[in-house]
Each structure stands twice: as C-alpha cells, then as structure tokens.
Write a protein that holds these residues in place. Structure first.
Motif, PDB file in Angstrom:
ATOM      1  N   ILE A  83       0.867  -1.187   0.000  1.00 45.32           N
ATOM      2  CA  ILE A  83       0.000   0.000   0.000  1.00 45.32           C
ATOM      3  C   ILE A  83       0.900   1.232   0.000  1.00 45.32           C
ATOM      4  CG2 ILE A  83      -1.717   1.325   1.287  1.00 45.32           C
ATOM      5  CD1 ILE A  83      -2.513  -1.377   2.617  1.00 45.32           C
ATOM      6  N   HIS A  85       0.739   4.921   0.799  1.00 47.63           N
ATOM      7  CA  HIS A  85      -0.208   5.722   1.564  1.00 47.63           C
ATOM      8  C   HIS A  85       0.126   7.205   1.525  1.00 47.63           C
ATOM      9  CE1 HIS A  85      -2.122   7.538   5.124  1.00 47.63           C
ATOM     10  NE2 HIS A  85      -3.118   6.784   4.717  1.00 47.63           N
ATOM     11  N   ARG A 158      -3.588   4.530  -1.349  1.00 51.25           N
ATOM     12  CA  ARG A 158      -4.659   4.837  -0.397  1.00 51.25           C
ATOM     13  C   ARG A 158      -4.401   6.212   0.195  1.00 51.25           C
ATOM     14  NH1 ARG A 158      -7.786   2.176   4.556  1.00 51.25           N
ATOM     15  NH2 ARG A 158      -7.524   3.840   6.096  1.00 51.25           N
ATOM     16  N   GLN A 185      -7.024   1.935  -6.058  1.00 50.66           N
ATOM     17  CA  GLN A 185      -7.041   3.220  -5.348  1.00 50.66           C
ATOM     18  C   GLN A 185      -8.120   3.153  -4.269  1.00 50.66           C
ATOM     19  OE1 GLN A 185      -8.485   6.581  -7.719  1.00 50.66           O
ATOM     20  NE2 GLN A 185      -9.303   5.176  -9.249  1.00 50.66           N
ATOM     21  N   GLN A 186      -7.726   3.406  -3.032  1.00 51.95           N
ATOM     22  CA  GLN A 186      -8.685   3.437  -1.927  1.00 51.95           C
ATOM     23  C   GLN A 186      -8.758   4.866  -1.397  1.00 51.95           C
ATOM     24  OE1 GLN A 186      -8.309   1.378   2.130  1.00 51.95           O
ATOM     25  NE2 GLN A 186      -9.949   0.208   1.149  1.00 51.95           N
ATOM     26  N   LEU A 310      -9.160  -4.140   0.861  1.00 48.01           N
ATOM     27  CA  LEU A 310      -7.715  -4.168   0.640  1.00 48.01           C
ATOM     28  C   LEU A 310      -7.192  -5.597   0.586  1.00 48.01           C
ATOM     29  CD1 LEU A 310      -6.466  -1.252   2.932  1.00 48.01           C
ATOM     30  CD2 LEU A 310      -6.302  -1.359   0.435  1.00 48.01           C
TER      31      LEU A 310
END
Length: 317
Positions: A83, A85, A158, A185-186, A310
């Motif tokens: 991830i 971030h 994310r 993409q979060q 996720l």
C-alpha cells in the motif's frame, strides 16, 4: 446551517469533545501541524512490524521525498504486495509519522508492506509540488521494488481526506503518464472537488471537524488561487477530470455528515459510469474523520470494510 448534532451517531459524540472545533486559517497552521493532534493512540507491539526510512529523489530538481516503509517482522525473503499511503491534512498539514500506529496495524493484519510518503505542504508548496512528490515517491518505489521485496504488480494507493484527493489525482497522473501502473485506489472521505467551496451547501453536512471555512482555506492554499473558478486542472482537483476511464479499481467511503459527501458520491457515480470497478460505502451519522474512533460500531464497520477490500485487492483479485 441548522445544527446537526442530533444526526451524529451517539457512539461518536465523545470524539467531538476531543477534537477542537475551529475554522482553519494561516494562524492555526502550527496547531494543525503539531504532533499528536489526532487521537490515534500509541504504537503497540513494535517488534511485530519493521520500520525503515527511505528517500526518493524529487522530480525536476525538487527536494528529495522522505518516505517510511513498514513490513511485517520476519518477512525478509518474501515478496509482498504494498500500500502506498498518502496522509491527509487539508493539503496544509499532516505527516507520515503521525499515522504510525495505524500503519503498523494495517501491515500486521493485512500481511503487506506499506510505504507512507511525506509530501511537501501548502501554502509553502502549492500544486503541483505535493502531487509531484507523491508521484516521485511512487515511481521510485516501482523502480526499486525488487530490492525492497515488493511485487510491483500489487502496489496500490490509499489516502484519507486531502490524501484521498491526492491519491485520486495520482491515479489520473499515473494513467496519463504511462510510466507504470497501480493495482487499486482506496479513497477514504477524499477531498476531491474545489467547487464544493462555491456550490449550494448541503444543509446536513460539514458542521464538524472540517467545515466550509477550513475547506476554502485548504483549497486556496493548495491551488494558489480562489477555489471554484475556471481553469483548475484535473490533477489539482480530481473531480475536474472529464475522463475517468482506464483508472484502477476504486473504493470510496464517506460519512453522511462529512462536508465531502456530495462530491464523493458524485465521483463514485462517475467512476462507475466510466467502467471502473468501484465499491462505495456511506456511513450514517459519520462526520469527517469519524473512523479514528476505536470502539464506535460505525467506525469499526468502516475500517473493517476498507480492510476487507484491501485484502482482496492486495491479493490481486
């Protein structure tokens, strides 16, 4: 706006007492940037997750970009999904290290690596500097994936709030430059659209934590001009993008009382219409940042939903 406190999930009310109710301006930036402003708790069991500082070269002569890499302890020799971030903070605050308790927990429960980027902040560095920092860090991560034991095909991004806005813009930039790809993409209550500053206000959203005055200050600081006008590029405000086709699978979530609820719903709908696999969650009684609450049922559900998504996408499915 009429008072909306009666619409807040009762289990979240104590969080409002911990979070100062202010309208952000330049004089309050030291407060916003102070460590420990957001009640995220302490690092637990640090021996379970390894932490390492990384540095990526900035683009086109920009300063180097600091990043933090977290991996499960004992995972050396194992290639992991990752991830990437991007922290929140209204484009004017926040830092990677502030979220260390959250990052360590995510790495432990998801069994992945996590890289958190410390982009430069507005107003000292307006658009496109912060976004280019995020791109530089992600490009470096892809280029060095083998030595970091990260699977480049399973790197996703994310972000929360302004970090979600940067993540959405970064997804557009990655698509358009074509240097590499991202897996997903979060976007957690993302700050996507400067036009919210000039739109008809939602009478039941934006009273708490991040209000319309703070939003205008954040956007003005980042854009270097008044929000809501003509000529704002889509890489500055992802909701301005005309074409969302070809973006990676997306997850969006927001609370019903969040100032960003309308822009987040609209962006999710546009992603769906563009053929992007999209999962959307809306949480009744949730205000901006509600998911940091440790025990409220709505917060637990929102974090579980994000983690479950996720888990699926880190596996490549």
């Amino acid at each position: 706006m009429t008072g909306t406190r009666h619409l807040v999930d009762p289990e979240l009310l104590d969080l409002l007492e911990l979070w100062p109710a202010v309208t952000l301006d330049e004089s309050l930036l030291p407060l916003v940037r102070a460590p420990g402003r957001i009640p995220l708790g302490e690092v637990e069991n640090p021996e379970r997750v390894d932490k390492r500082a990384l540095t990526a070269p900035g683009r086109d002569g920009a300063p180097d970009v600091p990043m933090l890499l977290y991996r499960p302890a004992g995972s050396a020799g194992t290639v992991l999904p990752c991830i990437y971030h991007i922290h929140g903070g209204g484009y004017v605050g926040g830092a990677a290290v502030t979220l260390e308790p959250v990052h360590r927990h995510m790495v432990e429960i998801l069994g992945c690596a996590l890289v958190s980027v410390d982009y430069r902040l507005a107003p000292e560095t307006p658009f496109p500097g912060p976004l280019e920092d995020c791109y530089a860090g992600l490009a470096w991560l892809h280029a060095h994936a083998a030595e970091l034991e990260i699977d480049p095909a399973r790197i996703g991004i994310r972000g929360e709030s302004a970090g979600g806005g940067l993540a959405a813009a970064l997804a557009l930039l990655v698509r358009d430059r074509g240097d590499f790809t991202i897996a997903f993409q979060q976007l957690i209550y993302p700050m996507l659209d400067d036009r919210t500053c000039t739109a008809e206000p939602n009478p039941h959203a934006g009273e708490f934590i991040w209000n319309s005055g703070s939003n205008r200050f954040g956007w003005r600081s980042y854009l270097g001009t008044e929000p809501g006008g003509e000529g704002i590029p889509p890489y500055a405000a992802a909701a301005r993008a005309e074409d969302l086709a070809g973006l990676p699978p997306a997850f969006l979530s927001s609370g019903t009382l969040d100032l960003f609820i309308d822009e987040d719903l609209a962006y999710a709908a546009r992603l769906i219409r563009a053929g992007v696999p999209t999962e959307l969650h809306v949480y009744p009684g949730g205000f901006h940042g509600f998911n940091v609450h440790k025990t409220a049922g709505v917060s637990v559900r929102s974090n579980r939903d994000a983690d479950d998504w996720l888990k699926r996408h880190l596996k490549g499915g």
